[in-house]
Scaffold this motif. Structure first.
Motif, short mmCIF file in Angstrom:
data_model
loop_
_atom_site.label_atom_id
_atom_site.label_comp_id
_atom_site.label_asym_id
_atom_site.label_seq_id
_atom_site.Cartn_x
_atom_site.Cartn_y
_atom_site.Cartn_z
N ASP A 47 0.83 -1.20 0.00
CA ASP A 47 0.00 0.00 0.00
C ASP A 47 0.87 1.25 0.00
OD1 ASP A 47 -2.11 1.78 0.20
OD2 ASP A 47 -2.46 1.43 2.33
N GLY A 48 0.64 2.13 -0.96
CA GLY A 48 1.28 3.44 -0.94
C GLY A 48 2.66 3.51 -1.54
N VAL A 49 3.10 2.47 -2.25
CA VAL A 49 4.44 2.48 -2.84
C VAL A 49 4.38 1.95 -4.27
CG1 VAL A 49 5.64 2.22 -0.64
CG2 VAL A 49 4.99 0.18 -1.93
N VAL A 50 5.39 2.32 -5.06
CA VAL A 50 5.50 1.86 -6.43
C VAL A 50 6.98 1.71 -6.76
CG1 VAL A 50 5.50 4.20 -7.38
CG2 VAL A 50 4.78 2.28 -8.82
N VAL A 51 7.31 0.75 -7.62
CA VAL A 51 8.69 0.58 -8.08
C VAL A 51 8.87 1.38 -9.35
CG1 VAL A 51 10.46 -1.06 -8.81
CG2 VAL A 51 8.78 -1.73 -7.08
#
Length: 331
Positions: free
Chosen positions: A66-70
Motif C-alpha cells: 500500500d502506498g508504494v511503487v517501483v
C-alpha cells in the motif's frame, strides 16, 4: 538489494548477467558523492512494468502492499511513495507464503531430492516454543545446509514454479553485482585484504557447489538439468543472498545464514545509512511486523533502507559498490 547508481551489463553467461563496477579516482565506486538527503523529485522515474508479475503474485499470496511503487530512473530501480505516507505507516506486509527461505525450499521437490540424494531429513523438533527446520546428515554423508538447499533451488527452479516462479524470475533478472561477477581487471583494483577475502569466499562457495554437482544432475536430470546446474548459477545464488537477504525476525535473531530470507519487493530499496526512512520489522501480517516508514514521506520520495553501518570493504564484498565520504569507513 539495489545499488545507488546505474550499473552497466558486461555479458551474459548461462543466463547470468554480469555488471561492471564504476571506477573513479582510483577506487571502485557506485557513487561519486554522498547521496542527497532528499530523493529525486516526483516524475524523475517511470513505473517499472517488469515488476507487474511479481506484484500480482504477491497479491495472490496474501501480501499487503500500500502506498508504494517501483520506478526505473537514471539511477536504476527504486521504491518510492505513490502518495504521502505518515510516520509509522506500514506499507508492506508479507505472509510466510511469500518468503523464500531454506525451510521453504526444503519442502519443494528440489529440497526433497537433496534429502533423498544426501540422505537428509528435516528435524521438526520444537525448540524454545518455535519450530526449527534443520538439516541433519548421516555420519560420513557430505554436510548440506539449508542455505545450500536455497542455493540449489535458485539454480534449478523453473520460472513457472507453482509456488515461487515469479519471485525466482525477478531474482535471476537482477543479475550478479558483487566482485564474484567482476572482470579480472576490475577485481585487481580491490584493496589487497578485500581481494584475499574474496578469494577465500569464492573457494568456499565453489567448493560447496562441487559437493552437490554433478551428483544431483546425474541422480535427478529432470530436476537439475546440466544446462542450468552450472557453477555460474550457483555463484549467482550466493551473490543474490549476500546482497538481498533480510532477517526474518529482526531484533530477535543473530544475523547468520539460517536467519536470513528473501523478501520480495523490499530488495528494490536503495541504501543510505544516514537518510534511511524505512525499518523492517519482520515477516507476517500482524500489526507489529512488516516494513514501515520512520518519518513522514512525500509523494514521489524514495524509500531508503540502511544495509547497516558498513565500511567500503563490506559494501564492496556484499553489495558490489563503495561510497565516497562513507561515514562508516575507517579513517
Amino acid at each position: 538489494m539495489e545499488s545507488a547508481d546505474t550499473v552497466t551489463p558486461m555479458s551474459a553467461e548461462d543466463g547470468v548477467v554480469h555488471h561492471r563496477p564504476r571506477k573513479l579516482g582510483g577506487r571502485l565506486v557506485k557513487s561519486a558523492r554522498k547521496r542527497p538527503k532528499v530523493s529525486e523529485p516526483e516524475g524523475s522515474g517511470t513505473p517499472d512494468d517488469t515488476m507487474k508479475p511479481l506484484l500480482e503474485w504477491l497479491e495472490g499470496r496474501g501480501a499487503r502492499v500500500d502506498g508504494v511503487v517501483v520506478q526505473r530512473s537514471k539511477a536504476g530501480r527504486r521504491l518510492v511513495a505513490s502518495r504521502p505516507l505518515p510516520a509509522g505507516f506500514t506499507f508492506f506486509r508479507a505472509p510466510a507464503e511469500c518468503i523464500l527461505s531454506g525451510a521453504a525450499c526444503l519442502a519443494s521437490p528440489i529440497g526433497e531430492a537433496l534429502c533423498q540424494k544426501f540422505r537428509l531429513h528435516r528435524d521438526d523438533e520444537e525448540s524454545d516454543g518455535e519450530k526449527e527446520d534443520a538439516v541433519a546428515c548421516d555420519e560420513d554423508t557430505p554436510v548440506v545446509t539449508p542455505l545450500d538447499v536455497l542455493y540449489a533451488f535458485l539454480v534449478a527452479a523453473s520460472d513457472d514454479d507453482e509456488h515461487f516462479g515469479p519471485f525466482v524470475t525477478h531474482l535471476r533478472g537482477c543479475g550478479g553485482c558483487t566482485p564474484h561477477f567482476w572482470s579480472p581487471a576490475d577485481r585487481a583494483r580491490l584493496p589487497l585484504d578485500v581481494g584475499q577475502e574474496l578469494q577465500r569466499e569464492e573457494a568456499a562457495v565453489c567448493g560447496q557447489y562441487h559437493v552437490l554437482f554433478p551428483a544431483l544432475t546425474e541422480a535427478f536430470p529432470d530436476l537439475f538439468p546440466a544446462s542450468c546446474s552450472t557453477e555460474s548459477r550457483w555463484k549467482l545464488a550466493h551473490d543474490l543472498f549476500r546482497s538481498r537477504a533480510f532477517l526474518a525476525k529482526p531484533g530477535t535473531q543473530e544475523r547468520n545464514d539460517a536467519s536470513e530470507v528473501f523478501v520480495p519487493l523490499l530488495d528494490c530499496m536503495n541504501h543510505d545509512s544516514e537518510a534511511a526512512n524505512v525499518e523492517w520489522l519482520g515477516t507476517g501480517l500482524g500489526d507489529d511486523v512488516g516494513a514501515r516508514v520512520t518519518r513522514p514521506v512525500l509523494e514521489g520520495e524514495e524509500l531508503l533502507y540502511s544495509y547497516g553501518c558498513k565500511g567500503n570493504s563490506k559494501l564492496s564484498l556484499s553489495y558490489g559498490f563503495a561510497l565516497w565520504e562513507n561515514p562508516h569507513e575507517a579513517r
